[in-house]
Design a protein around this motif. Structure first.
Motif, short mmCIF file in Angstrom:
data_model
loop_
_atom_site.label_atom_id
_atom_site.label_comp_id
_atom_site.label_asym_id
_atom_site.label_seq_id
_atom_site.Cartn_x
_atom_site.Cartn_y
_atom_site.Cartn_z
N GLY A 26 0.81 -1.20 0.00
CA GLY A 26 0.00 0.00 0.00
C GLY A 26 0.84 1.26 0.00
N ALA A 27 0.30 2.32 0.64
CA ALA A 27 0.94 3.63 0.60
C ALA A 27 2.35 3.62 1.16
N GLU A 28 2.60 2.83 2.23
CA GLU A 28 3.93 2.82 2.84
C GLU A 28 4.98 2.32 1.85
N GLY A 29 4.67 1.22 1.15
CA GLY A 29 5.60 0.68 0.18
C GLY A 29 5.84 1.63 -0.97
N GLU A 30 4.79 2.30 -1.42
CA GLU A 30 4.93 3.25 -2.51
C GLU A 30 5.83 4.41 -2.11
N VAL A 31 5.65 4.91 -0.91
CA VAL A 31 6.48 6.02 -0.43
C VAL A 31 7.94 5.60 -0.34
N LEU A 32 8.19 4.40 0.19
CA LEU A 32 9.57 3.93 0.33
C LEU A 32 10.26 3.83 -1.02
N TYR A 33 9.62 3.21 -1.98
CA TYR A 33 10.25 3.04 -3.29
C TYR A 33 10.38 4.37 -4.02
N ALA A 34 9.48 5.29 -3.77
CA ALA A 34 9.61 6.62 -4.35
C ALA A 34 10.81 7.35 -3.76
N LEU A 35 11.01 7.20 -2.45
CA LEU A 35 12.16 7.81 -1.79
C LEU A 35 13.47 7.24 -2.32
N ILE A 36 13.50 5.92 -2.54
CA ILE A 36 14.71 5.29 -3.08
C ILE A 36 14.97 5.77 -4.50
N ALA A 37 13.90 5.86 -5.31
CA ALA A 37 14.05 6.33 -6.69
C ALA A 37 14.55 7.77 -6.72
N GLU A 38 14.04 8.60 -5.83
CA GLU A 38 14.48 9.99 -5.76
C GLU A 38 15.95 10.08 -5.38
N ASP A 39 16.37 9.24 -4.43
CA ASP A 39 17.77 9.26 -3.99
C ASP A 39 18.71 8.88 -5.13
N ARG A 40 18.28 8.00 -6.03
CA ARG A 40 19.11 7.57 -7.15
C ARG A 40 19.40 8.71 -8.12
N GLU A 41 18.59 9.75 -8.07
CA GLU A 41 18.78 10.88 -8.98
C GLU A 41 19.77 11.91 -8.43
N HIS A 42 20.22 11.74 -7.19
CA HIS A 42 21.12 12.72 -6.57
C HIS A 42 22.57 12.41 -6.89
N ASP A 43 23.41 13.45 -6.85
CA ASP A 43 24.86 13.26 -7.00
C ASP A 43 25.40 12.45 -5.82
N ILE A 44 24.99 12.85 -4.62
CA ILE A 44 25.41 12.15 -3.40
C ILE A 44 24.25 11.28 -2.94
N GLN A 45 24.38 9.98 -3.17
CA GLN A 45 23.31 9.05 -2.85
C GLN A 45 23.52 8.48 -1.45
N LEU A 46 22.49 8.58 -0.61
CA LEU A 46 22.58 8.14 0.77
C LEU A 46 22.07 6.71 0.97
N ARG A 47 21.04 6.32 0.25
CA ARG A 47 20.41 5.01 0.46
C ARG A 47 21.18 3.93 -0.31
N THR A 48 22.39 3.63 0.18
CA THR A 48 23.28 2.73 -0.56
C THR A 48 23.85 1.60 0.28
N MET A 49 23.54 1.54 1.56
CA MET A 49 24.13 0.51 2.42
C MET A 49 23.42 -0.82 2.28
N SER A 50 24.19 -1.88 2.12
CA SER A 50 23.65 -3.23 2.20
C SER A 50 23.44 -3.58 3.67
N TRP A 51 22.71 -4.66 3.92
CA TRP A 51 22.50 -5.04 5.32
C TRP A 51 23.81 -5.50 5.95
N GLN A 52 24.73 -6.04 5.15
CA GLN A 52 26.03 -6.46 5.69
C GLN A 52 26.84 -5.25 6.16
N LYS A 53 26.85 -4.18 5.33
CA LYS A 53 27.57 -2.96 5.73
C LYS A 53 26.90 -2.31 6.94
N ALA A 54 25.57 -2.38 6.97
CA ALA A 54 24.86 -1.84 8.14
C ALA A 54 25.22 -2.62 9.39
N ALA A 55 25.40 -3.93 9.25
CA ALA A 55 25.79 -4.75 10.41
C ALA A 55 27.16 -4.33 10.92
#
Length: 475
Positions: A26-55
């Protein structure tokens, strides 16, 4: 203008994106994927950590010098209350972290603990500002603590070749340089090295405490003024309520890093994978937060100090184990500086294109913020009291909110009207009532005990200073 979460912007997010892979539908999933898509358009991308790097990032933050203060907590509480407190703190950590993650997946636009407070308290701007003030106070005080710790480590290793202020400046400059990377993905690489170095320091301490003939020093006197080394099941006679409360706060402080978690989740390429990172961290923490302190207590007993390195009786042993601590000391400060800097940076830059682009202004503001954060932390580091008292104060003042109260309220939102819909849900509801009670207890009696301990510590220091002056005048 304050950068409160923009509800109008969220409504504009594209609605054609389909949620999957464990994301809320629903709306939550749509917002999340929209946020990820928006981040991909930036020069400095923040949403790039894998779960291993987060660990690794989580481990780099948690595998820290505070582990070496737990031996002192056991020496105050004894085996039974000490181990019970450690196990309960670990259980609460896991449960509240999972609750936090579920709430964020319901509100994927949350990018830090301030946004979390904003939503969990009914989109309250007061809660947002309060959370921001607490974030700044907690993180800058902790960075200051790491500045002081770094200075003391270098001081010990160099046999006091310079004054502590000089070494504090050196530590601060190291922190500023390492804080330049904008993304947590890059800092996660530092965290791997940091966790490894702290692990070596702990291992060497355990070996040296086991092979040395006797510890050197305890808060109650030098060896053997307190008798032969011994351990005990319950607090020793004469242990005050304030002493016990500070030992408990010391343990809870180590187990409560959730003030950083919303920022970590916001920079994962798949936020739904955060429980995997959390599971790795919990496994590491259960072992390191209980086993080394227990071994340390076995060999140091009533002579335990915070950190436990101070109790080692042979100077070369102390230096060898203490040397590795400088790496995690600086890197953990860098992690807290990054989270603090992002909160301030996006408040200053707001929706400007400089916020996500490689521009002179964008980088200038970022580097300026890092310099300012570390400079303020340097000042605070000059007035920090003993390690045990300081950790207790942070545990009471901040962890009561960011480790317990916030997540009990989040649970109330997540399962409103379904608290007792089944046996499992009823048990979890009772646990979260307990979590709220613990948070309120830490905020009330816990904060009082921490302040009393700091006042007593300064009183002792003032008395010792007067004695030294009188001795000087006598001679």
């Amino acid at each position: 203008m304050p950068a409160y979460p923009d509800e109008k912007e969220l409504e504009k997010q594209p609605s054609h994106i389909v949620a999957n892979d464990g994301v809320e539908s629903g709306a939550e999933g749509e917002v999340l994927y929209a946020l990820i898509a928006e981040d991909r358009e930036h020069d400095i991308q923040l949403r790039t950590m894998s779960w291993q790097k987060a660990a690794w990032l989580l481990a780099g933050d948690q595998v820290c010098l505070a582990i070496m203060a737990q031996t002192w907590s056991l020496s105050v509480l004894g085996w039974v209350p000490g181990l019970i407190t450690m196990v309960l703190a670990g259980a609460c950590f896991w449960i509240t972290s999972i609750t936090m993650h579920k709430y964020i997946m319901k509100n994927p636009q949350i990018k830090d603990i301030c946004d979390f407070g904003y939503y969990v308290f009914g989109k309250s701007k007061i809660a947002y500002e309060f959370s921001g003030a607490m974030l700044l106070a907690n993180n800058i005080l902790l960075i200051g603590f790491h500045v002081l710790t770094g200075a003391r480590v270098i001081n010990t290793l160099s046999d006091h070749s310079q004054c502590t202020v000089v070494f504090s400046v050196i530590t601060t400059l190291m922190g500023i340089i390492l804080s330049v990377p904008r993304t947590l993905k890059h800092i996660s690489f530092m965290s791997m090295f940091s966790a490894a170095c702290m692990g070596l320091a702990i291992l060497l301490f355990l070996v040296f405490s086991g092979i040395e003939p006797a510890p050197l020093y305890g808060y109650g006197g030098d060896y053997p003024t307190l008798g032969q080394v011994r351990t005990y099941a319950f607090p020793l006679p004469g242990t005050t309520w304030v002493d016990c409360m500070n030992a408990v706060l010391n343990i809870t402080f180590l187990w409560v890093p959730q003030i950083l978690f919303p920022t970590f989740i916001a920079e994962m390429e798949r936020p739904q994978d955060f429980p995997k990172s959390l599971a790795v961290l919990t496994g590491i923490s259960v072992f390191l937060f209980i086993v080394p302190p227990a071994i340390g207590f076995r060999y140091l007993g009533q002579y335990s100090t915070a950190p436990a390195f101070g109790s080692l009786g042979i100077v070369s042993y102390k230096k060898a184990s203490f040397a590795f601590v400088i790496v995690p000391t600086v890197v953990i400060g860098v992690i807290y500086a990054n989270v603090t800097g992002k909160y301030l940076y996006f408040r200053i830059m707001s929706n400007s294109h400089h916020a996500h682009s490689n521009t002179v202004l964008g980088w200038g503001v970022w580097v300026g913020l890092m310099g300012g954060i570390w400079a303020i932390a340097f000042i605070f580091g000059s007035v920090i009291p003993s390690m045990g008292d300081f950790l207790s104060l942070l545990g009471a003042a901040f962890d009561s909110f960011f480790g317990f109260i916030y997540f009990a309220v989040a649970y109330w939102h997540l399962y409103r009207g379904k608290y007792f819909s089944g046996a499992y849900r009823a048990i979890m509801s009772i646990i979260h009532i307990f979590i709220m009670a613990v948070g309120l207890f830490l905020l009330g009696p816990g904060l009082y005990a921490a302040c009393e301990a700091i006042i007593a510590d300064y009183r002792v220091r003032a008395r010792d200073a007067r004695i030294r002056v009188m001795r000087g005048q006598h001679h």
